[in-house]
Design a protein around this motif. Structure first.
Motif, short mmCIF file in Angstrom:
data_model
loop_
_atom_site.label_atom_id
_atom_site.label_comp_id
_atom_site.label_asym_id
_atom_site.label_seq_id
_atom_site.Cartn_x
_atom_site.Cartn_y
_atom_site.Cartn_z
N GLN A 1 21.59 23.75 -26.39
CA GLN A 1 21.31 22.31 -26.42
C GLN A 1 19.83 22.06 -26.09
OE1 GLN A 1 23.56 19.56 -27.05
NE2 GLN A 1 21.65 18.40 -27.10
N PRO B 1 22.42 14.08 -25.53
CA PRO B 1 23.12 15.27 -26.05
C PRO B 1 24.50 14.96 -26.62
CG PRO B 1 23.20 15.22 -23.65
CD PRO B 1 22.29 14.10 -24.07
N GLY B 2 25.04 13.78 -26.27
CA GLY B 2 26.39 13.44 -26.69
C GLY B 2 27.40 14.20 -25.84
N PRO B 3 28.65 13.75 -25.82
CA PRO B 3 29.09 12.50 -26.43
C PRO B 3 28.54 11.29 -25.67
CG PRO B 3 30.89 13.53 -25.19
CD PRO B 3 29.76 14.49 -25.14
N HIS C 1 23.25 24.94 -20.62
CA HIS C 1 23.62 24.72 -22.01
C HIS C 1 22.36 25.04 -22.84
CE1 HIS C 1 25.68 23.37 -25.46
NE2 HIS C 1 26.13 22.19 -25.06
N SER D 1 36.76 20.97 -24.18
CA SER D 1 36.58 20.23 -25.43
C SER D 1 35.13 20.24 -25.88
CB SER D 1 37.00 18.78 -25.26
OG SER D 1 38.30 18.74 -24.74
N SER D 2 34.95 20.18 -27.18
CA SER D 2 33.60 20.13 -27.75
C SER D 2 33.70 19.68 -29.19
CB SER D 2 32.96 21.52 -27.69
OG SER D 2 31.81 21.57 -28.52
N THR D 3 32.78 18.87 -29.61
CA THR D 3 32.67 18.54 -31.03
C THR D 3 31.39 19.17 -31.60
OG1 THR D 3 33.84 16.47 -30.73
CG2 THR D 3 32.51 16.66 -32.71
N ARG D 4 30.26 18.80 -31.01
CA ARG D 4 28.96 19.24 -31.55
C ARG D 4 28.75 20.74 -31.43
NH1 ARG D 4 28.66 13.99 -30.14
NH2 ARG D 4 30.06 14.76 -28.56
N THR D 5 28.91 21.28 -30.24
CA THR D 5 28.57 22.69 -30.01
C THR D 5 29.50 23.60 -30.83
OG1 THR D 5 27.96 22.04 -27.78
CG2 THR D 5 28.16 24.40 -28.21
N ARG E 1 32.39 28.45 -24.27
CA ARG E 1 32.29 27.24 -23.44
C ARG E 1 33.34 27.36 -22.36
NH1 ARG E 1 31.47 20.99 -24.77
NH2 ARG E 1 29.42 21.88 -25.15
#
Ligand code: CP
Length: 380
Positions: free
Chosen positions: A171, A305-307, A168, A87-91, A140
C-alpha cells in the motif's frame, strides 16, 4: 518443487508481545536467529533499500506498459497463493489480477472456507500450500508479525498484504507511485531527495493503521516530511518516535495548511477494543470536508487507502471531488503488485535491465530473459 536455499528455523514464533503500531518495527527473523530470509519477501518497507524501491517502481511501469500477451509469459503456470485471514477488496483483487496478468496460476484461501475454520494453524496451512506447489504466498492476517512466522515456516517469499497493526508495504509503495505521478511526473528515478519539499499529512486512526506505519517509514527516506494528525486516543505521543521526518500536529487545519498531500484514514471500529471516540467531535475536528479543504488545502492531493466511510473521515463531496486520488491509488496497486510478485518469483530484471517509465514497452525478445534460462529459473 526443490527446496529453497533459505533455512526455515525450527519452532518459529511470533515476536511477542505484539507491539502497538507505533513502537519500533518488529524484529525480522534474520536478525533474531541469523537465518537467511527468502529473496523477494516484502513484509516491511524496511525490507527494501531505496534502490529496491526505485527498481520496483521502474518494473511496475515496465510491466504496466507491456503487451498483455507478452507479459503473461513472464510467470506462466507459476503458482501463487493468496492467503487471506481478513476481509479485503483492493489488496486481494489487485494481487490476484497482478499475478494473473503475469500468467501465474493463483489460489485464494480465505479463513471462512478453508481448513483454517477447523483450527489448522498458520504454519500448517503454509506448509500445505507449499506442498501444493505455491512458490510465493500473499498473506493478510489479523496478527502483527504473522508473515514472519509464515516465512520462517515455509521458506517461501511472503508478500505482506497487511498484518494487524504492523505494516502494509505494498500500500505504501502504491501510495508513493500515486504521489510521484502527480508531484514528480511519475519518475521512477527515486532517491533520498525525490520527495524533498513535500509534506504529507496522515490523519485519523494512526494507532491502528498499518498503512500509516508503512508510509511513515517509507516517505521520509525519500525526503518527505510526514505529519501525523488525530486525537490522542488514536495518536499517542510516542508516534513521533516512529522515525526521522515524522512529527505530530493535533490541529488538522494547521496540518492541512502545510501539506501537499493529505491522506485520510478510516476509524477502524474492529480494532478500537474499548477506546472511546466521540464521532461527532471527531468529525468536527478531523473530517476532510469541502469547506475545510478549500480553505486550508485548496491545492493538496487527497488520498485514502480505502475502504472509505463516507460522512465520517471525509465527505462524499471530497471523496468524489477533483482533488481525490482514491480510485487512482487502486489502479496503481495492480502495477506495483505485478512488480512485487515478479520480484518474489525471481522474474525481476536487475537495474541494468530496468526500463524508465518514458521508454517503450519491452519487445518479445527482451522478455525471453536470455540471462535466465527458463528451465533454471523455475522452481516448481
Ligand atoms: N487498502 C486496503 O488494504 O484495502 P482492502 O482492505 O480492501 O484490501
Amino acid at each position: 518443487m526443490p527446496a529453497r536455499k533459505a533455512a526455515a528455523p525450527s519452532q518459529p514464533t511470533l515476536p511477542s508481545p505484539l507491539p502497538p503500531t507505533l513502537q519500533p518495527a518488529l524484529p525480522k527473523p534474520a536478525e533474531v536467529d541469523g537465518s537467511v530470509r527468502p529473496r523477494g519477501s516484502v513484509i516491511s518497507v524496511l525490507d527494501l533499500s531505496t534502490a529496491d524501491v526505485a527498481s520496483i517502481l521502474a518494473q511496475a511501469t515496465r510491466l504496466e506498459n507491456e503487451d498483455p500477451l507478452a507479459r503473461m509469459k513472464r510467470l506462466l503456470k507459476r503458482r501463487v497463493a493468496l492467503l487471506f485471514y481478513e476481509s479485503s477488496t483492493r489488496t486481494r483483487t489487485s494481487f490476484e489480477l497482478a499475478a494473473k496478468s503475469l500468467g501465474a496460476d493463483t489460489a485464494l484461501i480465505s479463513s471462512q472456507s478453508s481448513s483454517i475454520e477447523k483450527g489448522e494453524s498458520l504454519k500448517d496451512t503454509g506448509i500445505t500450500l507449499k506442498a501444493l506447489g505455491a512458490e510465493c504466498i500473499i498473506l493478510r492476517h489479523l496478527s502483527s508479525g504473522a508473515p514472519y512466522l509464515l516465512e520462517a515456516s515455509t521458506g517461501l517469499p511472503i508478500l505482506n498484504g497487511g498484518d494487524g497493526m504492523h505494516e502494509h508495504p505494498s500500500q505504501a509503495l502504491l501510495d508513493l507511485r500515486t504521489m510521484l505521478a502527480h508531484l514528480r511526473d511519475g519518475t521512477a528515478e527515486v532517491d533520498e531527495t525525490t520527495l524533498q519539499g513535500v509534506t504529507v499529512t496522515i490523519c485519523g486512526d494512526i494507532l491502528h493503521s498499518r498503512v500509516a506505519r508503512s508510509n511513515a517509514l517509507l516517505l521520509p527516506r525519500l525526503g518527505a516530511q510526514v505529519i501525523l494528525c488525530g486525537p490522542t486516543a488514536l495518536l499517542p505521543e510516542i508516534a513521533a518516535q516512529i522515525g526521522p521526518g515524522v512529527t505530530i500536529e493535533r490541529d488538522f487545519e494547521k496540518a492541512l495548511a502545510a501539506s501537499q498531500v493529505v491522506m485520510m484514514l478510516r476509524i477502524q471500529a474492529e480494532r478500537l477494543s474499548g477506546l472511546h471516540v466521540d464521532l461527532e467531535e471527531y468529525k468536527s475536528r478531523y473530517q476532510a470536508n469541502s469547506a475545510r479543504m478549500d480553505k486550508f488545502a485548496a491545492n493538496a492531493l487527497l488520498m485514502h487507502p480505502g475502504p472509505i466511510i463516507r460522512g465520517l473521515e471525509l465527505t462524499s463531496e471530497v471523496a468524489d471531488g477533483p482533488r481525490s486520488l482514491i480510485a487512482e491509488q487502486v489502479r496503481h496497486g495492480v502495477a506495483i503488485r505485478m512488480a512485487l510478485v515478479a520480484r518474489a518469483l525471481d522474474r525481476f530484471e536487475d537495474k541494468d535491465h530496468a526500463t524508465k517509465p518514458t521508454e517503450k514497452p519491452a519487445t518479445t525478445d527482451q522478455l525471453a530473459h536470455p540471462k535466465t534460462p527458463a528451465k533454471k529459473a523455475r522452481r516448481g
